[in-house]
Design a protein around this motif. Structure first.
Motif, short mmCIF file in Angstrom:
data_model
loop_
_atom_site.label_atom_id
_atom_site.label_comp_id
_atom_site.label_asym_id
_atom_site.label_seq_id
_atom_site.Cartn_x
_atom_site.Cartn_y
_atom_site.Cartn_z
N ALA A 39 1.14 -0.93 0.23
CA ALA A 39 -0.11 -0.18 -0.20
C ALA A 39 0.62 1.09 0.07
CB ALA A 39 -0.67 -0.23 1.31
N TYR A 40 1.51 1.45 1.20
CA TYR A 40 3.18 2.65 0.77
C TYR A 40 3.72 2.40 -0.60
CZ TYR A 40 6.41 5.69 2.71
OH TYR A 40 7.51 6.37 2.98
N ALA A 41 4.50 1.82 -1.09
CA ALA A 41 4.62 1.42 -1.77
C ALA A 41 3.56 2.38 -3.15
CB ALA A 41 5.51 0.69 -2.33
N ASN A 42 2.48 1.57 -3.17
CA ASN A 42 1.35 2.23 -4.69
C ASN A 42 1.16 3.57 -4.56
OD1 ASN A 42 1.29 -0.39 -5.81
ND2 ASN A 42 -0.33 -0.83 -4.54
N TYR A 43 0.97 3.96 -3.03
CA TYR A 43 0.51 5.51 -2.41
C TYR A 43 1.82 6.09 -3.61
CZ TYR A 43 0.55 9.52 -0.06
OH TYR A 43 -0.23 11.03 0.45
N LYS A 44 3.24 5.45 -2.57
CA LYS A 44 4.62 6.40 -2.98
C LYS A 44 5.16 6.93 -4.21
CE LYS A 44 6.77 8.30 -0.28
NZ LYS A 44 7.50 9.61 0.68
N MET A 45 4.71 5.70 -5.49
CA MET A 45 4.19 5.47 -6.85
C MET A 45 3.14 6.49 -7.52
SD MET A 45 7.04 3.50 -6.83
CE MET A 45 6.77 2.43 -8.46
N MET A 46 2.50 7.13 -6.92
CA MET A 46 1.71 8.06 -7.42
C MET A 46 2.59 9.77 -7.64
SD MET A 46 -2.13 7.44 -6.05
CE MET A 46 -1.83 7.12 -4.42
#
Length: 97
Positions: A39-46
């Motif tokens: 979840a964190y990586a997906n959020y940061k990848m935005m």
């Protein structure tokens, strides 16, 4: 090989099978470091900056996050209890077909 690659690859294969069978995907909860890192990586990848970073259990940024959130532990019994409380013990070993 990094642990997060093993986790995400296994989860992707599991969810591909679930998709074909019309079963909703398994989404790991953020109360487990595996669910949180996804979840964190997906959020940061935005963000542009976030796409430049790597998110690993051993990496400085995410490792600090695990510690801050109380997700980091090497206590196997504690990890097993947490997974059991979430009804996720052996979840990827379940035969779907």
């Amino acid at each position: 090989m990094q642990a997060e690659a093993i986790v995400t690859g296994s989860l992707a294969g599991h969810n591909a099978t679930r998709y074909v069978l019309g079963i909703p995907p398994l989404i790991l909860p953020r109360s487990l470091c595996t669910g949180d890192i996804i979840a964190y990586a997906n959020y940061k990848m935005m963000t542009t900056e976030g796409r430049r970073n790597r998110y690993t259990f051993a990496g400085a940024e995410y490792f600090k996050r695990m510690q801050k959130l109380g997700l980091y532990t090497t206590d196997i019994a504690e990890i097993k209890q947490k997974v059991e409380r979430l009804n996720l013990t052996n979840i990827l070993s379940e035969k779907l077909i």
